[in-house]
Design a protein around this motif. Structure first.
Motif, PDB file in Angstrom:
ATOM      1  N   THR A   1       5.751   5.207  -2.428  1.00  0.00           N
ATOM      2  CA  THR A   1       4.966   6.410  -2.718  1.00  0.00           C
ATOM      3  C   THR A   1       3.679   6.078  -3.451  1.00  0.00           C
ATOM      4  N   GLN A   2       3.585   4.853  -3.930  1.00  0.00           N
ATOM      5  CA  GLN A   2       2.413   4.459  -4.709  1.00  0.00           C
ATOM      6  C   GLN A   2       1.959   3.083  -4.269  1.00  0.00           C
ATOM      7  N   GLN A   3       0.706   2.823  -4.463  1.00  0.00           N
ATOM      8  CA  GLN A   3       0.228   1.464  -4.214  1.00  0.00           C
ATOM      9  C   GLN A   3       0.775   0.552  -5.317  1.00  0.00           C
TER      10      GLN A   3
ATOM     11  N   THR B   1       9.195   3.522   3.797  1.00  0.00           N
ATOM     12  CA  THR B   1       9.795   4.680   3.166  1.00  0.00           C
ATOM     13  C   THR B   1      10.038   4.355   1.701  1.00  0.00           C
TER      14      THR B   1
ATOM     15  N   GLU C   1       0.851  -1.181   0.000  1.00  0.00           N
ATOM     16  CA  GLU C   1       0.000   0.000   0.000  1.00  0.00           C
ATOM     17  C   GLU C   1       0.886   1.230   0.000  1.00  0.00           C
ATOM     18  N   LYS C   2       0.317   2.301  -0.455  1.00  0.00           N
ATOM     19  CA  LYS C   2       1.029   3.579  -0.429  1.00  0.00           C
ATOM     20  C   LYS C   2       1.425   3.885   1.011  1.00  0.00           C
ATOM     21  N   GLY C   3       2.662   4.247   1.222  1.00  0.00           N
ATOM     22  CA  GLY C   3       3.129   4.620   2.549  1.00  0.00           C
ATOM     23  C   GLY C   3       3.463   3.452   3.454  1.00  0.00           C
TER      24      GLY C   3
END
Ligand SMILES: Nc1ncnc2c1ncn2[C@@H]1O[C@H](COP(=O)(O)OP(=O)(O)OP(=O)(O)O)[C@@H](O)[C@H]1O
Ligand SMILES: [Mg+2]
Length: 466
Positions: free
Chosen positions: A222-224, A219, A214-216
């Motif tokens: 930045t994208q799913q 680190t 998943e996004k996040g």
């Protein structure tokens, strides 16, 4: 043009038949009776079709067919029978005749029968070729040997199920090809075939590669990202180099195999996907389990059906077909056409092939580059174009030359025998008792052969000079 033999003691009819068939463009010969026909048909030349009278002096038509059959030299035959002896003609068909005509017959009727028979022969030759092809090819996998046939058989059967498959085998034995074939022959063939090389990625990366993230989630996420499992939905996921999966990822994989469910890294949503897992490895998983580097529970989950790819050295009878097919494949890719000399095949037959089919592929590719072309540009691969380990490297160049120029069968067999013995001695570090054991020979027989072939422990290298 076909080669047709006409056997009839009636000179007039025989000559007319010969002329008529010749005018159709065939190579035709006439003989006056069964004995003469037998001699010609059992001779060196190949015949496509026999037209034979049934009643002939010396050897009649039926006995002729019978003898040919017994000699394993059957030839397609049309029998000519006198009016009223159709029963004999039927009997002839039991001995391999493919058709008959009742005498007297119009020549046109015979022409039709001959053309029909020849056409059928053409089709049969084609069928034989196709059958041969099927026997030696299974998709892109090549091999007519019993161990490969067993592999083909197994692949064909596992297609109908969705159980996991584990493909084992040394490097270069065709594990990946087998995995693709499992997919291609399954009811998932229309779905995707997705590959993940487990050795190529670090643990964290491998996990998000397989399950997505998943996004996040971490680190840099930045994208799913969709995982390969999701991408392989309704298809097959090929886990190559399974033995390299880190223990942490093994747990997640096990969970998927048990529950058919997964979560993306950093996600909470549980997803269901319909994926068949095919895994491959050249590692010994049982040993890894003992060493604690592979989970036993995962092993049992994934090892439902095992396909073991046999090493090339255990199926040497496949080498000629492989060489032919690989040369054709190479020609299609590069336009370079090559043929191999007989001695190359003999050398291939005694080499161990630690890198299996991939190594054979590489050896041929290299040889094609090195080989000289003939006037038609066809590369003639000889023993000189092979790497030293295959050519029998340690031998001095004259010995190699002799090997290559040895033409008689017994001479060649002796060369091969010498090479096998030399290799065994080398493997046994020139300990004769041990080498004799490897070769299943008595020590005295080994000594006899060492003497015969002038095989001696090499002088230790002089390392004092610098
Ligand atoms: N039976 C076969 N018939 C035709 N080609 C084969 C066969 N086996 C292997 N090859 C060829 O040999 C090469 C190696 O095959 P593949 O990649 O499937 O081996 P592998 O078992 O996965 O090896 P590794 O363990 O090194 O990954 C490929 O180019 C493949 O086309
Ligand atoms: Mg592979």
């Amino acid at each position: 043009m076909r080669r047709i033999l006409v056997a009839d003691d009636n000179t007039g009819l025989r000559d007319v038949l010969v002329e008529t068939l010749q005018s159709l463009g065939h190579m035709v010969r006439g003989v006056e009776d069964g004995l003469a026909a037998r001699e010609v048909l059992l001779g060196e030349e190949r015949w496509d079709l026999l037209l034979t009278d049934l009643r002939m002096p010396g050897l009649d038509g039926i006995s002729l067919l019978k003898e040919l059959k017994e000699a394993g030299r059957e030839v397609a035959a049309i029998v000519m029978t006198a009016h009223g002896s159709v029963e004999t003609a039927v009997k002839a068909m039991r001995f391999g005749a493919i058709d008959y005509v009742e005498k007297p017959f119009p020549l046109s009727a015979m022409e039709v029968k001959v053309e029909k028979a020849l056409e059928r022969l053409g089709i049969e030759a084609e069928n034989r070729r196709l059958k041969d092809e099927i026997q030696h090819h299974f998709g892109s996998l090549i091999g007519g040997s019993p161990p490969m046939q067993r592999v083909f058989d197994l692949i064909a059967r596992v297609g109908q199920t969705s159980t996991p498959v584990l493909v084992l085998g040394e490097s270069g034995t065709g594990k990946e090809l087998a995995a693709r074939e499992v997919h291609r022959r399954s009811k998932r063939a229309k779905g995707p075939f997705v590959t993940v090389n487990c050795a190529a990625l670090a643990e964290g990366v491998l996990e998000s590669e397989l399950f997505g993230h998943e996004k996040g989630a971490f680190t840099g996420a930045t994208q799913q990202k969709y995982g390969k499992f999701e991408l392989a939905d309704k298809g097959t996921l090929f886990l190559d180099e399974l033995g390299e999966i880190p223990l942490g990822t093994q747990v997640k994989l096990l969970r998927f195999l048990q529950e058919k469910e997964l979560e993306r890294v950093g996600g909470t949503k549980v997803m269901k996907v319909d994926v068949r897992v095919v895994a491959a490895t050249n590692r010994n998983l049982k040993q890894m389990i003992e060493a604690g580097t592979f989970r036993e529970d995962l092993f049992y989950r994934i090892n439902v059906i095992t396909i073991e790819m046999p090493p090339l050295r255990t199926r040497r009878e496949d080498i000629p077909v492989l060489v032919d097919s690989l040369l054709i494949r190479h020609q299609e890719n590069t336009g370079l056409r090559g043929v191999i000399a007989d001695e190359v095949l003999s050398l291939f037959q005694i080499y161990e092939w630690p890198g299996n089919v991939r190594e054979l592929e590489n050896v041929l590719e290299r040889a094609l580059v090195l080989a000289d072309g003939d006037e038609n540009g066809v590369r003639q691969i000889s023993g000189y174009d092979l790497p030293t380990e295959i050519r029998g490297g340690e031998g001095d160049p004259t010995a190699q030359r002799e090997y290559l120029e040895a033409t008689g069968l017994s001479q060649r067999i002796e060369r091969i025998e010498r090479e096998i013995i030399r290799k065994a001695l080398q493997e046994a570090n020139w300990n004769q008792t041990q080498a004799a054991k490897i070769l299943h020979l008595k020590r005295s027989s080994l000594q006899y052969k060492m003497k015969k072939y002038d095989l001696n422990r090499p002088e230790p290298e002089d390392t004092s000079k610098s």
